[in-house]
Design an enzyme around this catalytic site. Sequence first.
Site, PDB file in Angstrom:
ATOM      1  N   GLU A  30     -15.868  -7.086  12.637  1.00  0.00           N
ATOM      2  CA  GLU A  30     -16.829  -7.809  11.792  1.00  0.00           C
ATOM      3  C   GLU A  30     -17.839  -6.863  11.148  1.00  0.00           C
ATOM      4  O   GLU A  30     -18.235  -7.073  10.004  1.00  0.00           O
ATOM      5  CB  GLU A  30     -17.530  -8.920  12.571  1.00  0.00           C
ATOM      6  CG  GLU A  30     -16.634 -10.119  12.885  1.00  0.00           C
ATOM      7  CD  GLU A  30     -16.045 -10.797  11.649  1.00  0.00           C
ATOM      8  OE1 GLU A  30     -16.651 -10.738  10.559  1.00  0.00           O
ATOM      9  OE2 GLU A  30     -14.957 -11.385  11.753  1.00  0.00           O
ATOM     10  N   TYR A 107     -24.584 -14.308  11.004  1.00  0.00           N
ATOM     11  CA  TYR A 107     -23.172 -14.449  10.606  1.00  0.00           C
ATOM     12  C   TYR A 107     -22.244 -13.764  11.616  1.00  0.00           C
ATOM     13  O   TYR A 107     -21.292 -14.363  12.137  1.00  0.00           O
ATOM     14  CB  TYR A 107     -22.929 -13.847   9.201  1.00  0.00           C
ATOM     15  CG  TYR A 107     -21.465 -13.627   8.972  1.00  0.00           C
ATOM     16  CD1 TYR A 107     -20.648 -14.686   8.631  1.00  0.00           C
ATOM     17  CD2 TYR A 107     -20.878 -12.379   9.198  1.00  0.00           C
ATOM     18  CE1 TYR A 107     -19.287 -14.520   8.505  1.00  0.00           C
ATOM     19  CE2 TYR A 107     -19.522 -12.200   9.073  1.00  0.00           C
ATOM     20  CZ  TYR A 107     -18.735 -13.275   8.725  1.00  0.00           C
ATOM     21  OH  TYR A 107     -17.391 -13.108   8.628  1.00  0.00           O
ATOM     22  N   ASP A 125     -21.458 -16.494   5.742  1.00  0.00           N
ATOM     23  CA  ASP A 125     -21.807 -15.332   4.909  1.00  0.00           C
ATOM     24  C   ASP A 125     -21.846 -15.814   3.453  1.00  0.00           C
ATOM     25  O   ASP A 125     -21.772 -17.017   3.193  1.00  0.00           O
ATOM     26  CB  ASP A 125     -20.822 -14.173   5.127  1.00  0.00           C
ATOM     27  CG  ASP A 125     -19.413 -14.499   4.661  1.00  0.00           C
ATOM     28  OD1 ASP A 125     -19.168 -15.641   4.195  1.00  0.00           O
ATOM     29  OD2 ASP A 125     -18.542 -13.619   4.748  1.00  0.00           O
TER      30      ASP A 125
HETATM   31  N1  ADE Z   1     -14.396 -11.058   6.413  1.00  0.00           N
HETATM   32  C1  ADE Z   1     -15.329 -11.153   7.372  1.00  0.00           C
HETATM   33  N2  ADE Z   1     -14.793 -11.474   8.548  1.00  0.00           N
HETATM   34  C2  ADE Z   1     -13.457 -11.575   8.332  1.00  0.00           C
HETATM   35  C3  ADE Z   1     -12.357 -11.872   9.157  1.00  0.00           C
HETATM   36  N3  ADE Z   1     -12.535 -12.101  10.457  1.00  0.00           N
HETATM   37  N4  ADE Z   1     -11.135 -11.901   8.598  1.00  0.00           N
HETATM   38  C4  ADE Z   1     -10.998 -11.649   7.286  1.00  0.00           C
HETATM   39  N5  ADE Z   1     -11.975 -11.366   6.458  1.00  0.00           N
HETATM   40  C5  ADE Z   1     -13.206 -11.330   6.975  1.00  0.00           C
END
Ligand code: ADE
Length: 252
Positions: A30, A107, A125
Amino acid sequence: MTALLDWYETVKRPLPWRETRDPYALLVSEVMLQQTQAARVVPYYEAFLGRFPTAEALAAAPLEEVLKAWSGLGYNRRGLALQRAAAHVAAHGWPEDLTELPGVGPYTAAAVGSFAWDRQTAAVDTNVRRVLERTLGRPLTGRALQSAADAAVPPGRAADHNQAMMELGATVCTARVARCGSCPLEAACASAHRVQIAPKRPRKAVRFEDTERYARGRVLRSVLHGEPDGLDPVRRERALAGLRADGLVGAR
Ligand code: ADE
């Protein structure tokens, strides 16, 4: 709302962090995904976890090694915050409230909490916010935004729902185009086929060599490896001050 979850099952990309429930691996993914598209993150994620497989390993690693593994992702500050978060976890375990960890906002806390422990909180987000605002047909901020996002989570399904919302925002309901004909929320969406997208403001092209990021990279290599930085003194001092503020080089 099962339309979204059903859709997600059919389009789900096989991303490696979707195969784990290890909170440390999920936090790494993340933090990397905060700044970089999923497809680009995959090789960095795998190499990083190969090199630092646990919070303890990352906490114990020399700064230079962490920066090397992060190099290419940009925003070194995030890599450093991640190491400090790992140090906290190695010393004290996972806090109940993940936002106590450096670099972890609401987030990231909600995303990791749902994927690792099935916590039933919506991860919001900018992509998820846009999808919600379009679907509900009104702007959302603050508590109202989080409440609306939580209300959209089908009971017990936060983990898949969060992934599905991210996937929708990344591929169908994007900032630049709304592919309403391909959207599982089309029938329920207040903005279906009516989304207006503001034209992109033309930005003056800035040469990479003229950016602060370039200057910091040069100075960092000069400090770590003795390479000449080729900068004028004013740029060098400004870059050094920024690196010191981020804890990337020591104080004088
Ligand atoms: N963008 C942020 N977190 C994500 C996730 N777990 N999978 C794909 N795109 C992302």
